[in-house]
Scaffold this active site. Structure first.
Site, PDB file in Angstrom:
ATOM      1  N   HIS A 180      27.396  37.228  -1.487  1.00  0.00           N
ATOM      2  CA  HIS A 180      26.076  37.201  -2.119  1.00  0.00           C
ATOM      3  C   HIS A 180      25.977  38.133  -3.316  1.00  0.00           C
ATOM      4  O   HIS A 180      25.021  38.057  -4.089  1.00  0.00           O
ATOM      5  CB  HIS A 180      24.967  37.497  -1.091  1.00  0.00           C
ATOM      6  CG  HIS A 180      24.880  38.912  -0.631  1.00  0.00           C
ATOM      7  ND1 HIS A 180      25.448  39.366   0.538  1.00  0.00           N
ATOM      8  CD2 HIS A 180      24.270  39.990  -1.182  1.00  0.00           C
ATOM      9  CE1 HIS A 180      25.191  40.646   0.705  1.00  0.00           C
ATOM     10  NE2 HIS A 180      24.474  41.052  -0.332  1.00  0.00           N
ATOM     11  N   ASP A 214      30.272  35.580   4.273  1.00  0.00           N
ATOM     12  CA  ASP A 214      29.736  36.475   3.245  1.00  0.00           C
ATOM     13  C   ASP A 214      30.816  37.413   2.690  1.00  0.00           C
ATOM     14  O   ASP A 214      30.577  38.601   2.499  1.00  0.00           O
ATOM     15  CB  ASP A 214      28.552  37.287   3.789  1.00  0.00           C
ATOM     16  CG  ASP A 214      27.694  37.861   2.663  1.00  0.00           C
ATOM     17  OD1 ASP A 214      27.768  37.342   1.542  1.00  0.00           O
ATOM     18  OD2 ASP A 214      26.973  38.849   2.914  1.00  0.00           O
ATOM     19  N   SER A 294      25.871  46.602  -0.754  1.00  0.00           N
ATOM     20  CA  SER A 294      26.520  45.381  -0.255  1.00  0.00           C
ATOM     21  C   SER A 294      27.935  45.248  -0.814  1.00  0.00           C
ATOM     22  O   SER A 294      28.151  45.343  -2.022  1.00  0.00           O
ATOM     23  CB  SER A 294      25.708  44.146  -0.639  1.00  0.00           C
ATOM     24  OG  SER A 294      24.496  44.101   0.050  1.00  0.00           O
TER      25      SER A 294
END
Length: 440
Positions: A180, A214, A294
């Site tokens: 993402h 992910d 992230s």
């Protein structure tokens, strides 16, 4: 020469045979006009030892004349050596070039950054850089900061700003981050850069990414000098154990936060709001994780990466990465990262297991995962699964709801045969399903 080829060995003499020698020449009395002795080979002005009138015969052994033509005089390099050296240098150059080309092809044979051998074809590190009894956060930071990078991704005219984090996977220029973090830039052909601890920027391309797990693998050819992070094991973690999160929260590069492992095997959904299919069996931590963390590493106190920071819980109960930290963060276990990265390195794509059935994800009574539909000609149908079955265990591990079932299935690999315990008409049954595969 092979064993089947004939040998042209020279005949040998029997033991005890005498080797024929040249008979000694007849001695000639010296005279003032005598021509030079045919054994002489002496430099001008030297006196032959055989010129004395008292010498009755030459000495025993070979004549003291000049050496045979095939022997080089002492102190001189044989003439045949130079061609051999030249040929050897040429061969070494060709072999070196071939090996260099092979090493290059290992990273470019199918596409930018792909490696035909996967993780086995790159130089990763597993050895813990710190001792087991290390308790110093400072020592962990010193080891891992050089291996942690910012990810800057641009798309739709948006420029600048660190959109995420990552860590160096190997010495070939590969970096791990979240899907993402780079999905928008990749889909819109936007530039992607990685920024190291010293602020150096390297252009990067996406080798491959998996929305299901992910995970994304980036490749920056000029980043081969960066230090790889040591890869550890999340399975060795214990609840309450200290961990460190490193990344670029809110664009603040090289940020270090510390906490503990709050829980293990936590079924959660990661990714952005538009992608609700990224289910992971997460490591939960209270180390501060914020937007921008992230893709960065979650590290144990031995300095090994045990997970990839991917999501945080919000006060509204949602799990994502847009709100601030409230002490509940989630990381993808490094074991899954290894598997997905290996697949991406080999082919540029990642595969995940499926059974070919739809399951209710809204039901959360803790009683299991109810099957809504079984598609034809799928592992679920072939294994005997039916609509209305409630799966309560996968390989002996309890399943509480639909998300837990998806996570349990995705913890295995396509082609594996897995046992499912189901409730049907109030009775438990055990079904064996061989998992299918999809790409994503």
């Amino acid at each position: 020469m092979t064993q089947d080829e004939p040998r042209d060995d020279e005949p040998t003499q029997p033991l005890g045979a005498l080797r024929p020698t040249t008979p000694p020449p007849t001695w000639v009395p010296p005279t003032t006009q005598s021509p030079p002795h045919r054994w002489a080979g002496l430099p001008p002005g030297a006196t032959s030892p055989y010129s004395s009138p008292y010498a009755q015969q030459p000495p025993f052994g070979p004549p003291p004349g000049p050496p045979p033509r095939h022997l080089a005089p002492r102190g001189r390099v044989p003439g045949w050596l130079w061609p051999v050296v030249s040929v050897l240098a040429l061969v070494l150059g060709v072999v070196g070039g071939a090996l260099g080309g092979l090493a290059y092809e290992r990273v470019t044979d199918d596409g930018p950054g792909t490696v035909s051998e996967g993780l086995a074809g790159v130089d990763t590190v597993s050895q813990a850089p710190l001792p087991v009894d290390n308790g110093s956060i400072e020592a962990v930071a010193a080891r891992l900061l050089p291996s942690t990078v910012q990810i800057v991704a641009e798309y739709d005219g948006q420029r600048g700003g660190a959109t995420g984090s990552g860590f160096v996977l190997d010495r070939q220029g590969h970096v791990i981050t979240n899907n993402h973090v780079v999905v928008d830039a990749d889909e819109n052909n936007g530039p992607i850069e990685i920024v190291d601890q010293d602020g150096n920027r390297y252009k990067a391309t996406v080798v491959g990414r998996s929305s299901v797990y992910d995970i994304a693998v980036l490749y920056a050819a000029k980043a081969r000098g960066l230090t790889p992070a040591a890869l550890g094991s999340s399975q060795a973690l214990r609840v309450g154990e200290g961990v460190v999160a490193i990344g670029s929260p809110l664009g603040l590069s090289s940020t270090v936060t510390a906490g503990i492992v709050s829980a293990l095997h936590r079924p959660v959904t990661t990714g952005d709001a538009g992608n609700d299919s990224s289910y992971i069996n997460a490591v939960q931590t209270d180390a501060a994780i914020n937007p921008g963390n992230s893709g960065g590493p979650l590290v144990n106190l031995r300095g090994q990466v045990v997970g990839v920071n991917s999501a945080i819980a919000t006060t509204g109960g949602a799990i994502g990465g847009e709100s601030g930290n409230i002490g509940v963060g989630f990381a993808i276990p490094i074991e899954q990262v290894r598997i997905t990265a290996d697949q991406i390195l080999r082919t540029g794509e990642a595969r995940y297991p499926v059974i070919g059935a739809q399951v209710q994800t809204g039901r959360n009574d803790g009683q299991g995962a109810e099957i809504d539909e079984v598609m034809p000609d799928t592992p679920a149908e072939k294994g005997g699964l039916r609509k209305g079955d409630v799966i309560v265990e996968v390989e002996g591990e309890r399943v509480t709801d639909g998300i837990a079932l998806i996570v349990a299935i995705r913890s295995h690999q396509p082609g594996e045969t897995v046992e499912f315990t189901v409730l049907r008409d109030g009775e438990e049954k055990t079904l064996s399903l061989t998992l299918g595969a999809e790409t994503g």
